[in-house]
Every structure is written in C-alpha cells, then in structure tokens.
Design an enzyme around this catalytic site. Sequence first.
Site, PDB file in Angstrom:
ATOM      1  N   ASP A 132      15.543   0.453 -55.928  1.00 26.64           N
ATOM      2  CA  ASP A 132      14.562   1.277 -56.646  1.00 26.64           C
ATOM      3  C   ASP A 132      15.156   2.538 -57.270  1.00 26.64           C
ATOM      4  O   ASP A 132      14.763   2.959 -58.344  1.00 26.64           O
ATOM      5  CB  ASP A 132      13.415   1.686 -55.696  1.00 26.64           C
ATOM      6  CG  ASP A 132      13.900   2.386 -54.414  1.00 26.64           C
ATOM      7  OD1 ASP A 132      15.127   2.546 -54.261  1.00 26.64           O
ATOM      8  OD2 ASP A 132      13.064   2.757 -53.581  1.00 26.64           O
ATOM      9  N   HIS A 133      16.175   3.117 -56.615  1.00 26.89           N
ATOM     10  CA  HIS A 133      16.655   4.424 -57.081  1.00 26.89           C
ATOM     11  C   HIS A 133      17.561   4.326 -58.314  1.00 26.89           C
ATOM     12  O   HIS A 133      17.805   5.333 -58.958  1.00 26.89           O
ATOM     13  CB  HIS A 133      17.435   5.124 -55.967  1.00 26.89           C
ATOM     14  CG  HIS A 133      16.548   5.825 -54.975  1.00 26.89           C
ATOM     15  ND1 HIS A 133      15.569   5.185 -54.269  1.00 26.89           N
ATOM     16  CD2 HIS A 133      16.493   7.126 -54.583  1.00 26.89           C
ATOM     17  CE1 HIS A 133      14.955   6.056 -53.485  1.00 26.89           C
ATOM     18  NE2 HIS A 133      15.499   7.237 -53.657  1.00 26.89           N
ATOM     19  N   ASP A 197      15.999   7.373 -46.210  1.00 29.08           N
ATOM     20  CA  ASP A 197      15.446   8.138 -47.315  1.00 29.08           C
ATOM     21  C   ASP A 197      14.507   9.170 -46.715  1.00 29.08           C
ATOM     22  O   ASP A 197      13.793   8.885 -45.753  1.00 29.08           O
ATOM     23  CB  ASP A 197      14.666   7.222 -48.262  1.00 29.08           C
ATOM     24  CG  ASP A 197      14.264   7.957 -49.517  1.00 29.08           C
ATOM     25  OD1 ASP A 197      15.026   7.909 -50.498  1.00 29.08           O
ATOM     26  OD2 ASP A 197      13.199   8.609 -49.512  1.00 29.08           O
ATOM     27  N   ARG A 480       8.664  16.352 -54.898  1.00 34.27           N
ATOM     28  CA  ARG A 480       9.801  17.265 -54.781  1.00 34.27           C
ATOM     29  C   ARG A 480      10.074  17.874 -56.147  1.00 34.27           C
ATOM     30  O   ARG A 480       9.959  17.180 -57.163  1.00 34.27           O
ATOM     31  CB  ARG A 480      11.003  16.441 -54.310  1.00 34.27           C
ATOM     32  CG  ARG A 480      12.036  17.224 -53.607  1.00 34.27           C
ATOM     33  CD  ARG A 480      12.823  16.346 -52.670  1.00 34.27           C
ATOM     34  NE  ARG A 480      12.361  16.509 -51.301  1.00 34.27           N
ATOM     35  CZ  ARG A 480      12.954  15.962 -50.252  1.00 34.27           C
ATOM     36  NH1 ARG A 480      14.022  15.209 -50.432  1.00 34.27           N
ATOM     37  NH2 ARG A 480      12.508  16.163 -49.041  1.00 34.27           N
ATOM     38  N   SER A 678      16.603  15.762 -49.330  1.00 34.12           N
ATOM     39  CA  SER A 678      16.807  14.334 -49.059  1.00 34.12           C
ATOM     40  C   SER A 678      17.750  14.113 -47.885  1.00 34.12           C
ATOM     41  O   SER A 678      18.691  14.876 -47.685  1.00 34.12           O
ATOM     42  CB  SER A 678      17.440  13.652 -50.270  1.00 34.12           C
ATOM     43  OG  SER A 678      16.725  13.933 -51.418  1.00 34.12           O
ATOM     44  N   ARG A 680      20.495  12.847 -47.182  1.00 33.70           N
ATOM     45  CA  ARG A 680      21.617  12.314 -47.942  1.00 33.70           C
ATOM     46  C   ARG A 680      22.891  12.488 -47.133  1.00 33.70           C
ATOM     47  O   ARG A 680      23.472  13.564 -47.098  1.00 33.70           O
ATOM     48  CB  ARG A 680      21.683  13.084 -49.262  1.00 33.70           C
ATOM     49  CG  ARG A 680      22.466  12.411 -50.321  1.00 33.70           C
ATOM     50  CD  ARG A 680      22.225  13.083 -51.652  1.00 33.70           C
ATOM     51  NE  ARG A 680      20.836  12.968 -52.080  1.00 33.70           N
ATOM     52  CZ  ARG A 680      20.304  13.684 -53.062  1.00 33.70           C
ATOM     53  NH1 ARG A 680      21.022  14.564 -53.703  1.00 33.70           N
ATOM     54  NH2 ARG A 680      19.051  13.515 -53.407  1.00 33.70           N
TER      55      ARG A 680
HETATM   56 FE1  SF4 Z   1      11.917   7.361 -55.064  1.00 31.82          FE
HETATM   57 FE2  SF4 Z   1      12.370   9.344 -53.361  1.00 31.82          FE
HETATM   58 FE3  SF4 Z   1      10.996   9.779 -55.606  1.00 31.82          FE
HETATM   59 FE4  SF4 Z   1       9.944   8.396 -53.679  1.00 31.82          FE
HETATM   60  S1  SF4 Z   1      10.544  10.569 -53.587  1.00 31.82           S
HETATM   61  S2  SF4 Z   1       9.909   7.840 -55.833  1.00 31.82           S
HETATM   62  S3  SF4 Z   1      11.682   7.277 -52.856  1.00 31.82           S
HETATM   63  S4  SF4 Z   1      13.125   9.210 -55.434  1.00 31.82           S
END
Ligand code: SF4
Length: 798
Positions: A132-133, A197, A480, A678, A680
């Site tokens: 997805d990322h 994540d 975020r 995150s 990370r």
């Molecule tokens: Fe993707 Fe993280 Fe954004 Fe959710 S917060 S859409 S997992 S990048």
Amino acid sequence: MVLSSSSRVTTLPHRAIRLSRGLATPSTLPIKDCTSITPPYPRLLKTLDQVRDVLPKGSKLTLAEKILYSHLRNPEESLGGNGGNGKIRGERYLKLRPDRVAMQDASAQMALLQFMTCRLPSCAVPASIHCDHLIQAQTGAESDLTRSIEANKEVFDFLESAAQKYGIEFWKPGSGIIHQIVLENYAAPGLLMLGTDSHTPNAGGLGMLAIGVGGADAVDALTDTPWELKAPLITGVKLTGQLQGWATPKDLILHLAGKLTVRGGTGRIIEYFGPGVPAQSCTGLATIANMGAEVGATTSTFPYSDNMRQYLHATGRGPVAQAADEAAKQGFLSADEGAEYDEVIEINLSELEPHLNGPFTPDLATPLSSFSNFLNTNKYPTTLSSALIGSCTNSSYEDMSRVASIAEQAKAAGLKSKVPFLVTPGSELIRATVEKDGLQDTLESVGATVLANACGPCIGQWKRDEHKGEDNAILTSFNRNFKARNDGNLKTMNFLASPEIVTAMAFSGDLNFNPTTDSISTPNGPFKFQPPSGDRLPPTGYSAGDLSYAPSPSPTPKPETEIAISPESTRLEILEPFGTNFADGKGELPQMTCLMRVKGKCTTDHISAAGAWLKYKGHLSNISENTLMTAVNDENNQINKAIDIDGSEDTIPKTMQKYKKRNEPWMLVVDDNYGEGSAREHAALQPRFYGGAMIVARSFARIHETNLKKQGILPLWFIDKSDYSKISSHDKVSTQGLADIMAGTSTSDIVVLRVEKPSGEVVEVKTRHTLSADQIEWLRFGSALNYIGAKARETSSA
Ligand code: SF4
C-alpha cells in the site's frame, strides 16, 4: 460567515439518516473460514484465570489489562513476585505471545530481511503483507497503480517470494491500506496483534489491542520469541452524550489530541468506556483508535459492542462474532466493574464541535467556530489549495456515504469542488461497494478524483507539481501532518479534519468558511449545507470487488521458493548482522565522540525521511544517506549540518559516513520525545549502520526507544533535562556503571556519563537506562536478532 448578501437560502432534501443498528445486518460476502482469525478464546480465558491467581484476590482489571495479561507466556514470571503485591503498570515488563502480525510493504522489507537472518522455515503466528505504501498518486487509480507496480516490481516480487516461502498472506498492490484490510479481515475482539506501522492501533475499533512496532519486534512474534512490553499505564476516556450535527468520531480524537498533546499517551493504553461508546460505529471507533497514535499511545481499545458484532457479520466473519459473544459472556471483552484507570478524561459527545488540527502537528486543535480567527491571528493562508479524504483513518463506508451526502447537496446546488479533491479508498472492498452504491459517481460528478486503494498522498506518495516551495494550506482527513509529509513541500500546511468538513470546505475553497453556519453564493442564491448523513454499513451489503488482489487464506509455506533479490539491486540488500559495541560482550561502551546535539522536534520522519526515500527501505546502505537530513543542529541552528572533528562542515549523513570510515564510535544528544511518529525501525538501523552506539535524550518516544535497543544502540534519559546542553559535539563521552548493569551485579538504573571537553575539562552527567534483562542481552550481542539467532542455534544444537 455568509458569502452572499441575499437572504434566500437554498436548502436541499438530504437522505434520511439510515442507521444499520437494530436492523438485520446485510452481507453479500460469503461467510469466511474463520479458523485462523478467531482469537484462541479458551486459551486466553484459561491464562486469565492463572493471572487472577497471581494477582491479589479480588483485583479488578481494565479491558486492556485483560487482553494483555491473557497473552502472557507465564503470568507468574511477568506479574508474580513483587508484582503480586506491587505496582505492575508502568513498572513491570510483560512477556507476551501476540496472535498475529501485519506488515506493510515499506516496513515489511526490513522485517523480512531480518526474519531471514534467523533461518527459520516458517512463521510462528499467522501474518500478512500489504502492498500500500509504494503506490504513488498522480493521475488516478488505474494509471497510478500500473505505473507504481512497474516502478516497484522488484520489491513486490521480493515480498511475494518471501510470503510464499514462509506462508504469509500477501495482499497485492491495489488491495488497499493495511489497517483497513486488517479491520475488514483479521481484527477480532480480544486479539493481540503487532503491526509494522504506527497506525496499527486502528484495529482497536474491533475491541482488540493492536500495537505498532518496528520490524524487529514483529520478528519476535514471527519467531515465537517472547515479545516484551513495559506494562502500560491505562488512561480511561469516559464518553457520555451523543454526537450532534457535523461532529464525528474524528472530531473526538482531534479534540482529545489537543488535550493530551503528542506526548500525553506515551507509555499508555487509552481505554474508552461509558454510555457514549456503544452508539459509535465500529469503523468510527477504528478512526479514534487510529489517531491514538498521534498522542503517542501504545494503542487504544473499546469494550465489545453490538456495532462490532454487526460489522463482523457484514464482513463475512459471523463465526468470529459468535465466538466473541461467548467470550463476552465470561466477562472477557469488557472491563471489570470498578476497574481503576491511572487517569480518567470525560468527554461529553453532545458538546463536541468539529475540529481542525494543525498546521505541522496533530495536537494543535482548533474548534471549527474559532478556526477562521485562528488562521487570521497567525496570518496563515486562508485559501484552500487541495482537499483530500480517505486514507486508513477515514475511508469507511460510513465516511464515504456521509461525504457523498454532502456532495449530493452541492451537486444539486450546481457546485463543484473549487480545488483538487482527491479521494483515497481504504480497500478494494470499500472501493467496490462505494462504486456499487453510486457514491463514487456522486463524488466524481462534483470534481473528485478517486485514487488507488493505497496510502498515496498520506505517506508523501503524491506527485504534486503545483505550489512547489510555496506557503499553501491543504485539508485532509488523514491522521498526521508533520512538515513535508504529504507533498514534500516544507511550507504546505496540512490541517486535519473529518472527511465531512474537508469535503464541505472543498466547495468554498476558503478556509474562513464554516459549513455549519455559513452559506456559499450560487446563481440561485446562498446555499447552506445540511448536516451530513449516511449509513454505517452498506444497506445492500459489501461488494468484494476484484478478488484477484486477495491472498488465499493460511497459505502453506513453500521452503523451496527462491527469495527474489538481485545482487545488483539498488532497492534491496541482504542484511549483514551488526557486531557488538562491547569488547567481548562485556564492560563499558568504548569512549564515544558526540557527533552533534539535535534540537527540538525530531520525529522518525526527521531521522529517516519517507517520500522518495521509501524506495530504499530494503537497502540499508542507500537509505542511510537520508539519516537526520531534516534535523536541526542545536549548536549552529542549521538543518542537516554537522561539523566533523577537523572542523569541516558537511551534511549529517556524510559526517556520519566519515566517522564510520574512521571506525570511530559516536553518540548523539537529542531533545524531548525523540523518535515520535511512525514506527520506523530504519530510524534506529541507520544511525547504527553508521556506527552510532548511544543516544542520550531528554525523553524518547516508546517505539523508537525500543527500536534503538533492538539494533544495539543504548538509549539513555537525562535525569535532569537541563543537562542536555552539557554535552557538545566533539566531546569524548564514556559510560560509568554500565558494566555492572550488563553483568547483572547492579540493579541500579543510573548510568553516569563522563564527558571530556576538547579543553580537557571533565563534567559528569547522570542518566537513566530502561533496559530489561533481555534488552541487556540484545546490547551484549549487538542486536536483538543476533541474540534470537544465537539462542535458536543453541536450542537446535542442544
Ligand atoms: Fe498509509 Fe500510514 Fe497514511 Fe494510513 S497513516 S494511509 S497506513 S501512510
């Protein structure tokens, strides 16, 4: 504010609120085989009985404690001894057995590269990988997906080959965002899940504990190594009243973020309770849990409710709901009457107003009614440049149907979005259902562009050519909003809001506009929105959409599969184990040079930037070139500037490379909440790769502190925060007292630093460590993985 002087107000019929609650739950999805996704309730209940035997008689447990403690490997070991009568929360380290692991494509690369170093044939718990990322948003779903699959082919091939080899469910690019897919497929009341994540807590919407971790923690669960967590404090949030008008679950968490700040949840689980909880949809609760990450909470959870039960049925998981009903009858899925919280915050939902949070930090919360004033006082832009909805935070069917009700009103008034209006569906299930029910048509008819089912602009995968380097304001329903996160432009101000507010504002293009009170001028007179309405669950059930994206459930491992990594790859690199920083695994750390003092906010985005760098997630040498490149040096106030011992100035990563080349160990001094954001692990791997041995902070974000320990870097906390400026670049720093702690001959948590200035002056600085016995071993062996591998080899040769 009224944008037209005419007194005629166009109101439009809007859809009556259709709540699914109380109605038979529609499901067009076949009932799934739930064997691997039903929590092991009998085992959990049995462990909970053992826990009650260890705890003082009559102890009342919160829901969070019940879920955590029922996953203990050995209740006596974690809670017994002093723990039986003493304090557990905030004190004891729990050794846990998580039920499941979920990994997104960017973080899965390093998690799997690390897992491979342990040389095990399969994973110890069910796991999933979600692509997805790495999907970049540019023109629209289909073309973006095709282009991104081509651009990231070698990474997707690697992940798919590892998934096949180890028996992991592999969700292909286009299937959706990890947290939405987890909620739709794997989340279950009472489950304990780790996800690589930071928004993994999203699954808490289904009454479970889902915790965001680094890849090395995920490897603990995948290798059946006890996963260790310091027992969190529990913050209780009591919800009373009912949401009114435009207020949504998103506004609840935006408001709470303002109260708690980005640090208020650190070391805590947020547990919601009270009469306001059962009325919230399951997906609304997921939104609240998702953004608990923004206050630094370990995770968030809610007692099992009828809405959760209906969501499970609607998504083809009736058997999980039935098992949960049974577990709930035995008192498992809610707090004990009279359970105590470390802190209680009460929120009356009836009084809650929509909020907009930002810019640049998610805890700067402004109620909608004061937003215009806030912008004007701070001289922030008042013109909206883009509106974005969706992401893992807000792309449920309920969100989309309520947003469509706003779009329908606007369309009937002849309005179109005044700015680029981008919609990110959270999953193929949502996309297909939204399309089936005509919501997508409605949104596109007012100018929306529907992007691929992926993170896209939320993670900086947004090719935005306009407004480069300019001050501009965007509204998103994401979670975020740190600088440069979405479009790489440090000047883009991202204000977070509910998808309903973002959508309504897209039609005015003016951030002074308050859709709850103001009107928009149209040729037929001023138009005023009615409050949004929508369905919690699709009235005619979900549509599965394109099933080719989804994996077959519980795949059998295929050990013969070749892992797809080319030696020429610039994206993937086999991981070499780090050596220990200790001579013979014992003693004090060698004397280190302070490389720099980092000033102010330093998130994992600052330490290891996302955006374009995401493509190097699986290649440590290459991604390390971004280390701390947006950090501010406290000694010269410059971004990405460090001074080497010889006085030469260079970028931070280049300076680190020089230390590495000289084989000279170094340390950093950092500010408060270092490593927030995150989960990370690259933010820990990269400094380690360049030879960093110790980081001394005013305070650390929880996940990042653990990640540093996992990679063999010693994190220390200043006992007196004002000592921060006592250590400067080029000072020679040695530890005192660490050798005894490592040898187990001292239980003190104090490590004294002897700091020798270039002038010859010596100062002593007191710090505190938070190492558990296992974490001491990680340091001794050079990393947690070295320790796990050594133990596995020891066991197999015994
Ligand atoms: Fe993707 Fe993280 Fe954004 Fe959710 S917060 S859409 S997992 S990048």
